[in-house]
Design a protein around this motif. Structure first.
Motif, PDB file in Angstrom:
ATOM      1  N   ILE A  93     -28.022 -47.778  -5.989  1.00  0.00           N
ATOM      2  CA  ILE A  93     -28.451 -49.158  -5.722  1.00  0.00           C
ATOM      3  C   ILE A  93     -28.438 -49.976  -7.004  1.00  0.00           C
ATOM      4  CG2 ILE A  93     -30.438 -50.574  -5.081  1.00  0.00           C
ATOM      5  CD1 ILE A  93     -31.169 -48.477  -3.024  1.00  0.00           C
ATOM      6  N   SER A 139     -22.679 -51.516   4.215  1.00  0.00           N
ATOM      7  CA  SER A 139     -24.041 -51.046   3.972  1.00  0.00           C
ATOM      8  C   SER A 139     -24.174 -49.541   4.145  1.00  0.00           C
ATOM      9  CB  SER A 139     -25.019 -51.760   4.915  1.00  0.00           C
ATOM     10  OG  SER A 139     -24.730 -51.442   6.269  1.00  0.00           O
ATOM     11  N   ILE A 170     -27.722 -54.255  -0.867  1.00  0.00           N
ATOM     12  CA  ILE A 170     -28.779 -53.412  -1.419  1.00  0.00           C
ATOM     13  C   ILE A 170     -29.429 -52.575  -0.330  1.00  0.00           C
ATOM     14  CG2 ILE A 170     -31.044 -53.429  -2.540  1.00  0.00           C
ATOM     15  CD1 ILE A 170     -30.188 -55.851  -4.107  1.00  0.00           C
ATOM     16  N   SER A 171     -29.657 -53.169   0.827  1.00  0.00           N
ATOM     17  CA  SER A 171     -30.386 -52.464   1.884  1.00  0.00           C
ATOM     18  C   SER A 171     -29.942 -52.983   3.243  1.00  0.00           C
ATOM     19  CB  SER A 171     -31.896 -52.679   1.710  1.00  0.00           C
ATOM     20  OG  SER A 171     -32.215 -54.064   1.799  1.00  0.00           O
ATOM     21  N   ALA A 214     -25.138 -52.060  -6.400  1.00  0.00           N
ATOM     22  CA  ALA A 214     -25.676 -53.181  -5.622  1.00  0.00           C
ATOM     23  C   ALA A 214     -26.288 -54.251  -6.509  1.00  0.00           C
ATOM     24  CB  ALA A 214     -26.712 -52.665  -4.619  1.00  0.00           C
ATOM     25  N   VAL A 215     -27.069 -53.835  -7.511  1.00  0.00           N
ATOM     26  CA  VAL A 215     -27.763 -54.803  -8.365  1.00  0.00           C
ATOM     27  C   VAL A 215     -26.871 -55.280  -9.500  1.00  0.00           C
ATOM     28  CG1 VAL A 215     -29.756 -55.178  -9.854  1.00  0.00           C
ATOM     29  CG2 VAL A 215     -30.007 -53.804  -7.781  1.00  0.00           C
TER      30      VAL A 215
END
Length: 308
Positions: free
Chosen positions: A152, A172, A164-165, A156-157
């Motif tokens: 993540i 996803s 991210i979620s 994602a970040v």
């Protein structure tokens, strides 16, 4: 083969009842109860007694178990104490997300693990084999929840490549599948490598080399086919374990599913919901073992004779 399957199915009956007793006792012996989540501050003892009687929590554990088992056998999973909805409906709503994640993770770990095991066995004793074996060892020791948090953070970040979620679209699924399946890759690759190395030492393989067959054909058509018997068994066992592993991964990635449902129910001590979720996860492991036995017996008749 038919008698073999029947015997295995009959053996599931006592296993099911033992598992149900363990599941029931685990949740009921943990401190706390769902009444604490239903009562408001300042509620009287009489109100607690009234709620306990309403949900049958004032009965002995033996009585509660037999009531639950009687409903379970008839197909009634009960009603969620906290949410007030049928447990079957809650599970039906969340289970597809877990099956989607678990199925994708199983396919990912199977294909990647077998490919890595074949590659390592084909170059046995070389630096490539050592490198793959090192990665296999590393992958088997990394906790899935820690790997999920790391994925993540990076993808994602920092990079922003994937969500991210949540469960919005196929993107996803990428990080949860990697986090769930990485341990399976290590296990499948290790079993594939060992099985192929042992099979390659058999007399029939030497005969194939003597006939002049290509090493690649021997590895793929003959050695791999015989080595897949233990690999298939491992993959069948992974069916249940992967569903169990999605519990933490779904929580880390804030995905809907059986895992998220179970964690919420545990926090609220929602007995019927927790019991149903745990029982489903346990039965997934048992059915995975059964499937592995059947497939292994179908692939290798000697195993059928030994296990009969």
């Amino acid at each position: 083969m038919f008698l073999f399957i029947v015997k295995r199915l009959v053996l599931l009956v006592p296993v099911f009842f033992v598992v149900s007793v363990v599941v029931f006792l685990i949740i009921h012996l943990v401190p706390g109860d769902p009444i604490d989540n239903l009562l408001r501050a300042g509620s009287s003892t009489a109100q607690r007694v009234q709620i306990a009687a309403k949900y049958g929590l004032d009965r002995s554990l033996a009585e509660q178990y037999f009531v639950w088992m009687r409903r379970l056998v008839s197909g009634d999973l009960g009603t969620s104490i906290i949410q007030g909805r049928p447990v079957g409906a809650l599970i039906a709503q969340n289970l597809p997300y877990s099956l989607q994640l678990g199925g994708a993770a199983l396919l990912f770990s199977a294909l990647t693990g077998i490919a890595a095991g074949v590659l390592a066995a084909s170059f046995h004793g070389t630096k490539l084999d050592d490198g793959i074996s090192g990665l296999i060892l590393l992958g088997s020791t990394v906790p899935s929840f820690w790997l999920g948090l790391l994925l993540i953070l990076v993808f994602a970040v920092w990079l922003g490549w994937v969500p991210i979620s949540g469960a919005r679209g196929w993107t996803s699924l990428i990080l949860p599948v990697i986090a769930t399946g990485i341990g399976g890759i290590a296990l499948v690759a290790r079993v594939t490598r060992i099985a192929m190395i042992e099979t390659a030492r058999q007399d029939f393989v030497m005969l194939l080399h003597a006939k002049g067959l290509s090493p690649a054909i021997i590895q793929v058509r003959h050695v791999l086919r015989h080595a897949l018997v233990p690999v298939v068994t491992i993959l069948a066992l992974r069916i249940g374990w992967i569903l169990g592993g999605t519990v933490t991964i779904e929580y880390v990635f804030a995905r809907p599913g059986l895992g998220s449902l179970l964690i919420r129910a545990l926090n609220q001590r929602d007995y019927p919901l927790v019991q149903a979720c745990l029982l489903m996860l346990a039965m997934a492991v048992i059915l995975g073992t059964l499937l592995g036995d059947i497939i292994q017996a179908a692939m290798d008749p000697r195993q059928r004779e030994v296990r009969s």
